[in-house]
Design an enzyme around this catalytic site. Structure first.
Site, PDB file in Angstrom:
ATOM      1  N   LYS A  35       0.849  -1.193   0.000  1.00  0.00           N
ATOM      2  CA  LYS A  35       0.000   0.000   0.000  1.00  0.00           C
ATOM      3  C   LYS A  35       0.884   1.241   0.000  1.00  0.00           C
ATOM      4  O   LYS A  35       1.485   1.580   1.007  1.00  0.00           O
ATOM      5  CB  LYS A  35      -0.942   0.042   1.205  1.00  0.00           C
ATOM      6  CG  LYS A  35      -2.025   1.093   0.954  1.00  0.00           C
ATOM      7  CD  LYS A  35      -2.649   1.654   2.192  1.00  0.00           C
ATOM      8  CE  LYS A  35      -1.870   2.755   2.839  1.00  0.00           C
ATOM      9  NZ  LYS A  35      -1.714   3.994   2.048  1.00  0.00           N
ATOM     10  N   GLY A  68       6.721   4.565   8.617  1.00  0.00           N
ATOM     11  CA  GLY A  68       5.861   5.738   8.791  1.00  0.00           C
ATOM     12  C   GLY A  68       6.041   6.308  10.187  1.00  0.00           C
ATOM     13  O   GLY A  68       7.089   6.122  10.827  1.00  0.00           O
ATOM     14  N   SER A  69       5.012   6.972  10.664  1.00  0.00           N
ATOM     15  CA  SER A  69       5.119   7.659  11.947  1.00  0.00           C
ATOM     16  C   SER A  69       4.957   6.681  13.110  1.00  0.00           C
ATOM     17  O   SER A  69       4.360   5.611  12.956  1.00  0.00           O
ATOM     18  CB  SER A  69       4.038   8.734  12.040  1.00  0.00           C
ATOM     19  OG  SER A  69       2.764   8.107  12.043  1.00  0.00           O
ATOM     20  N   GLY A  80       2.555   3.473  13.723  1.00  0.00           N
ATOM     21  CA  GLY A  80       3.218   2.225  14.124  1.00  0.00           C
ATOM     22  C   GLY A  80       2.503   1.566  15.292  1.00  0.00           C
ATOM     23  O   GLY A  80       2.321   0.341  15.330  1.00  0.00           O
ATOM     24  N   GLU A 132       9.710   0.758  10.852  1.00  0.00           N
ATOM     25  CA  GLU A 132      10.752   1.783  10.716  1.00  0.00           C
ATOM     26  C   GLU A 132      10.044   3.113  10.887  1.00  0.00           C
ATOM     27  O   GLU A 132       9.278   3.538  10.020  1.00  0.00           O
ATOM     28  CB  GLU A 132      11.430   1.641   9.352  1.00  0.00           C
ATOM     29  CG  GLU A 132      12.789   2.289   9.304  1.00  0.00           C
ATOM     30  CD  GLU A 132      12.729   3.674   8.741  1.00  0.00           C
ATOM     31  OE1 GLU A 132      12.520   4.618   9.542  1.00  0.00           O
ATOM     32  OE2 GLU A 132      12.864   3.820   7.532  1.00  0.00           O
ATOM     33  N   CYS A 178      13.234  10.334   8.136  1.00  0.00           N
ATOM     34  CA  CYS A 178      13.019   9.943   9.534  1.00  0.00           C
ATOM     35  C   CYS A 178      14.295  10.015  10.365  1.00  0.00           C
ATOM     36  O   CYS A 178      14.236  10.245  11.565  1.00  0.00           O
ATOM     37  CB  CYS A 178      12.387   8.558   9.600  1.00  0.00           C
ATOM     38  SG  CYS A 178      13.025   7.451   8.357  1.00  0.00           S
ATOM     39  N   GLU A 224       9.194  15.301  16.652  1.00  0.00           N
ATOM     40  CA  GLU A 224       9.596  15.202  15.252  1.00  0.00           C
ATOM     41  C   GLU A 224       8.791  16.208  14.425  1.00  0.00           C
ATOM     42  O   GLU A 224       7.565  16.191  14.444  1.00  0.00           O
ATOM     43  CB  GLU A 224       9.353  13.784  14.731  1.00  0.00           C
ATOM     44  CG  GLU A 224       9.864  13.610  13.313  1.00  0.00           C
ATOM     45  CD  GLU A 224       9.746  12.174  12.806  1.00  0.00           C
ATOM     46  OE1 GLU A 224       8.695  11.556  13.005  1.00  0.00           O
ATOM     47  OE2 GLU A 224      10.718  11.692  12.198  1.00  0.00           O
TER      48      GLU A 224
HETATM   49  P1  ADP Z   1       3.224  10.204   7.602  1.00  0.00           P
HETATM   50  O1  ADP Z   1       2.895  11.099   8.738  1.00  0.00           O
HETATM   51  O2  ADP Z   1       4.642  10.157   7.218  1.00  0.00           O
HETATM   52  O3  ADP Z   1       2.274  10.311   6.438  1.00  0.00           O
HETATM   53  P2  ADP Z   1       1.886   7.851   8.422  1.00  0.00           P
HETATM   54  O4  ADP Z   1       2.354   6.897   9.453  1.00  0.00           O
HETATM   55  O5  ADP Z   1       0.626   8.588   8.646  1.00  0.00           O
HETATM   56  O6  ADP Z   1       3.106   8.776   8.205  1.00  0.00           O
HETATM   57  O7  ADP Z   1       1.749   7.144   7.020  1.00  0.00           O
HETATM   58  C1  ADP Z   1       2.624   6.153   6.536  1.00  0.00           C
HETATM   59  C2  ADP Z   1       1.802   5.104   5.811  1.00  0.00           C
HETATM   60  O8  ADP Z   1       0.914   4.506   6.757  1.00  0.00           O
HETATM   61  C3  ADP Z   1       0.916   5.641   4.693  1.00  0.00           C
HETATM   62  O9  ADP Z   1       0.895   4.696   3.634  1.00  0.00           O
HETATM   63  C4  ADP Z   1      -0.444   5.735   5.352  1.00  0.00           C
HETATM   64  O10 ADP Z   1      -1.512   5.630   4.448  1.00  0.00           O
HETATM   65  C5  ADP Z   1      -0.401   4.518   6.251  1.00  0.00           C
HETATM   66  N1  ADP Z   1      -1.346   4.577   7.384  1.00  0.00           N
HETATM   67  C6  ADP Z   1      -1.835   5.658   8.023  1.00  0.00           C
HETATM   68  N2  ADP Z   1      -2.683   5.298   9.010  1.00  0.00           N
HETATM   69  C7  ADP Z   1      -2.737   3.942   9.004  1.00  0.00           C
HETATM   70  C8  ADP Z   1      -3.425   2.967   9.784  1.00  0.00           C
HETATM   71  N3  ADP Z   1      -4.240   3.308  10.773  1.00  0.00           N
HETATM   72  N4  ADP Z   1      -3.218   1.668   9.500  1.00  0.00           N
HETATM   73  C9  ADP Z   1      -2.380   1.302   8.505  1.00  0.00           C
HETATM   74  N5  ADP Z   1      -1.721   2.167   7.733  1.00  0.00           N
HETATM   75  C10 ADP Z   1      -1.879   3.481   7.966  1.00  0.00           C
END
Ligand code: ADP
Length: 498
Positions: free
Chosen positions: A191, A244-245, A249, A266, A300, A401
């Site tokens: 995704k 991601g964040s 996570g 990560e 990151c 961050e």
């Molecule tokens: P950023 O703040 O860098 O966008 P996110 O952690 O929000 O970081 O996003 C990183 C990825 O995680 C994206 O592909 C986003 O669509 C996905 N994402 C966001 N929320 C969820 C969730 N609840 N479950 C799974 N994936 C998610």
């Protein structure tokens, strides 16, 4: 005229105005719901493409395809064949590299100078995983049981992998997930981030051209709370590889609890970059600046807490500010641009919010400090390189961050103190040390609680060297042989021979 023609870049046939679809089981398909979303160029606000919006139903279809592929002929594909497949993918990525780099630039804003510079990294990763595909093996282990009983281990692919990636480096992030999956014989549902899905989709076309069997790699763009959450919580997914964040996570871990799937994370950081007075300061100034300003700070492991030994603090931080001011901020398609826009309106609001917080907390902006507009930048999300001086450890800009081109510069007096303050964070991803004193370098390399320590450099990355976090920056490693282990199960086999 399209944005690309205006900037006199080669025409990209992929951006032909037609809606982009999902890759499921080797076919390009609409979302089951029929819904779509648009993706925009953050430098201009222009719409680049309409993309099928996958959600739970599409994730279900993709996971079913990945499961069938995993249990079908793919499980009998020999390592050398997976290696050849990865090498063919690498050749295709090489042939289409300019296009892929340009798509990254258009979709998430990073300048071409950066995205085209990723060439060695993207190709190196694919060829590294190709090499590793034939280097995986279990062990024979002498056990101490009485009698004749022989034991060995098998390394087996973990199964269906759900890969969820962010937008800050779409091409390399996609390869970082797909490469080890193919090398180990897993199948994947990827995704991409909703902010920048295009490069992964174009790469999907190249994967099919390279001969990736149906269902081995599926690509389902969509939103995090719908498609992402469905993937993380899916009963038939064996592992989630997430970047991601840290907040997302945590949600991934909760979602993974249903079937106790394996998780690698990560996540974010607030990395210390420590400059001693004995360092080669002429090299450390641009080094420390680009440890944050590269990719507009949207990395990151960016070295955002800049600790500088007090006796050179004013001079050094002044130098970093001057360097920051000298960088050309603009549309990433302009070859002269060094710092592009932030990825989205949301990210712009977040970063400018922190600029206000920093000023209210009493930090002094020596460079930047507010949104950049004018000269054709009004429709984009531009924040110039920003250096805050007089930052205290307890300020929010020193703890949270920001994910923007913002340095928080903090003075220190001695080595024990800077280790303690550098480690006083819930994150532990990157770190930097600038010194000519080899014993200081070694001491800090051990003392810093982070997954990477860069000495007299920052952000060096290589496919063979593991990267990942301590503490709330996550767990698991990407790159290196450890990365392959994340995609493998270890099976013990016992054979009584008498
Ligand atoms: P950023 O703040 O860098 O966008 P996110 O952690 O929000 O970081 O996003 C990183 C990825 O995680 C994206 O592909 C986003 O669509 C996905 N994402 C966001 N929320 C969820 C969730 N609840 N479950 C799974 N994936 C998610």
């Amino acid at each position: 005229m399209t944005v690309i023609e205006k900037l006199k870049l080669p025409h990209i046939p992929f951006l032909d105005g037609r809606p982009k679809r999902l890759l499921i089981d080797g076919q390009w398909v609409e979302a089951a719901s029929g819904r779509t979303f648009d993706t925009f160029n953050p430098a201009t606000g222009e719409r680049l493409a309409t993309v099928a919006e996958g959600d739970k139903e599409d994730i279900d279809r993709a996971v079913a395809a990945a499961r069938r592929a995993f249990e079908g002929p793919w499980s009998r594909v020999k390592p050398a064949e997976r290696q050849r497949l990865l090498l063919r993918i690498a050749d295709l990525v090489e042939r289409h590299f300019e296009e892929l780099a340009t798509l990254d630039t258009l979709d998430m804003g990073a300048p071409l100078s950066r995205t085209t510079n990723n060439r060695q990294r993207a190709l190196g990763m694919l060829r590294y995983y190709a090499g590793m595909a034939t280097a995986l093996h279990g062990e024979t282990i002498d056990n101490s049981l009485p009698g004749e009983i022989f034991s060995y281990t098998l390394k087996e692919p973990v199964g269906v992998v759900g890969a969820i990636i962010p937008w800050n480096g779409p091409l390399t992030a996609t390869i970082w997930k797909i490469g080890p999956a193919i090398a180990t014989g897993c199948t994947v549902v990827l995704k991409p981030a909703e902010e920048a899905p295009l490069t992964a989709l174009r790469l999907g076309e190249l994967l099919l051209e390279a001969g990736v069997p149906d269902g081995v790699v599926n690509i389902v763009p969509g939103y995090g709370e719908t498609a992402g959450a469905a993937l993380a919580g899916h009963w038939d997914v064996d592992k989630v590889a997430f970047t991601g964040s840290h907040l997302t996570g945590q949600k991934i871990i909760q979602a993974s609890a249903g079937n106790l799937k394996r998780v690698s994370l990560e996540l974010g950081g607030k990395s210390p970059d420590i400059v001693f007075a004995d360092a080669d300061l002429a090299a450390a100034v641009p080094g420390a600046a680009m440890a944050v300003f590269a990719n507009s700070g949207q990395i990151c492991s960016a070295g955002t807490r800049l600790f500088v030994e007090r006796r050179v603090y004013d001079e050094f931080v002044g130098g970093v500010a001057e360097f920051g001011r000298s960088l050309k901020v603009g549309n990433g398609l302009d070859p002269a641009t060094q710092v592009g826009p932030l990825v989205s309106r949301e990210q712009l609001d977040r970063v400018t919010g922190y600029l206000d917080i920093g000023q209210k907390e009493g930090a002094r902006a020596l460079a930047g400090g507010s949104r950049l507009t004018g000269e054709g930048l009004d429709q984009g999300y531009f924040v110039p390189p920003t250096v805050f001086a007089d930052v205290k450890d307890e300020m929010r800009i020193a703890r949270e961050e920001i994910f923007g081109p913002v340095i928080s510069a903090i003075p220190f007096d001695d080595i024990e103190e800077v280790v303690r303050r550098g480690n006083a964070t819930s994150f532990g991803l990157g770190s930097g040390v600038w010194t000519r004193d080899v014993s200081k370098a070694h001491r800090l390399a051990r003392a810093i609680r982070a997954g990477s320590v860069w000495v007299n450099c920052y952000q060096a990355m290589d496919p063979a060297v593991p990267f990942g976090g301590y503490k709330m920056s996550g767990y698991g490693r990407e790159s290196g042989k450890q990365h392959l282990d994340e995609y493998l199960n270890v099976k013990a086999v016992w054979i009584k021979t008498a």
